[in-house]
Design an enzyme around this catalytic site. Structure first.
Site, short mmCIF file in Angstrom:
data_model
loop_
_atom_site.label_atom_id
_atom_site.label_comp_id
_atom_site.label_asym_id
_atom_site.label_seq_id
_atom_site.Cartn_x
_atom_site.Cartn_y
_atom_site.Cartn_z
N ASP A 36 -5.85 7.21 -6.37
CA ASP A 36 -4.93 7.51 -5.27
C ASP A 36 -5.52 8.58 -4.35
OD1 ASP A 36 -3.10 5.73 -6.42
OD2 ASP A 36 -2.24 7.33 -7.66
N HIS B 45 1.58 7.14 -10.48
CA HIS B 45 0.44 6.28 -10.13
C HIS B 45 0.89 4.83 -9.87
CE1 HIS B 45 -3.69 5.05 -9.83
NE2 HIS B 45 -3.66 4.32 -10.93
#
Length: 314
Positions: free
Chosen positions: A150, A177
């Protein structure tokens, strides 16, 4: 001796991840575990002239040998996402795989640092924690959910949108996530964004994996970028724990009390010789980011509860 064990080493993430870890001169032994094909992967990597010796291990009967003496365990094992699948669709399959591997780690490498890549990370990290607790070896400083992809994506996408070099574009990413649990702190970049840019970038960072799944047209998910991110994370942890270099930070999903009532949360963490040295508090958030965080919290709580329940109902 610094042994790194990669569990799921023959897969789409595991192979390039193992290649990148073989390139790290701090690694002296690389143990590659999977249910198939690891002897071939190990033979291939063993021809690379870096210090690490490489050995492949196949099947549960060789898990003990793969794990014994490990300094870091990296877990990319599991099935990949296919078009139309969410990370939660993978839950039952990957949860069982991760639980089995966590049991092995608890028995044969209870002091190792464990870096969980297997999705859904929001739930698989609590699964590993609960298994370690059952064996009396849980140390929250040594368990990490790898959310680095990310951060890597956020840096790349912001640099593309605003100019500048991606490696120098620092974007903290908080929360979890998957989807709405991913909270990019774009206000920390020093750039100014219109609301339209904020919305577009946030969505792209939250759902960047879908771009790859769609582009691969059924042939896989984000494997190469995830391998890069996983290696970056493991290498940072190695540098801090082996060379004892200070000031090394990564965003990672760990047990913390940064957000009251949310047992696991991704934020900036400083590494030390024992793993987590310091969990940084939340940075100052913009109104846009606070709204994202407010949306992330109930989803995160549900994901965490789901992981804990999976272990405790068995």
């Amino acid at each position: 001796m610094v042994k790194v064990s990669v569990l799921g080493a023959a897969g789409g993430i595991g192979q390039p991840l193992s290649l990148l870890l073989k390139a790290n001169p701090l690694v002296t032994e690389l143990a590659l575990f999977d249910i198939v094909n690891t002897p071939g992967v190990a033979a291939d990597l063993s021809h690379i002239n870096t210090p690490a010796t490489v050995k492949g291990y196949v099947g549960n009967e060789q898990l003990e040998a793969a794990l014994t003496g490990s300094h870091i365990i990296v877990i990319p094992a599991g099935v990949p996402r296919k078009p139309g699948m969410t990370r939660d669709d993978l839950f039952n399959i990957n949860a069982g795989i991760v639980k089995n591997l966590a049991t092995g780690a608890a028995k044969w490498a209870p002091k190792a640092f464990i870096c969980v890549i297997s999705n859904p990370v929001n739930s698989t990290v609590p699964i590993v924690a609960e298994v370690l607790k059952q064996h009396g070896v849980f140390d929250p400083k040594r368990l990490f959910g790898v959310t680095t992809l990310d951060i890597v994506r956020a840096s790349t996408f912001v640099a593309e949108a605003k100019g500048g070099k991606a490696p120098n574009t620092i974007v903290p990413v908080l929360g979890g996530h998957s989807g709405v649990t991913i909270v990019p702190v774009l206000s920390a970049t020093g750039h100014t964004f219109s609301q339209e840019e904020l919305d577009a970038l946030t969505k792209r960072i939250q759902y960047g994996g879908d771009e790859v799944v769609k582009a691969k047209d059924g042939a896989g998910s984000a494997t190469l970028s995830m391998a890069f991110a996983g290696a970056r994370f493991a290498n940072s942890l190695l540098e801090a724990s082996v060379t004892k270099k200070t000031g090394i930070t990564e965003c990672t999903y760990v047990k913390s009390d940064v957000v009251p009532g949310v047992e696991y949360f991704a934020t900036v963490v400083e590494f030390g010789v024992n793993g987590v040295h310091k969990v940084h508090p939340l940075p100052t958030l913009s109104a846009h980011e606070q709204k994202l965080l407010d949306a992330a919290i109930p989803e995160l709580k549900n994901n965490i509860a789901k992981g804990i329940e999976f272990v405790n109902k068995a």
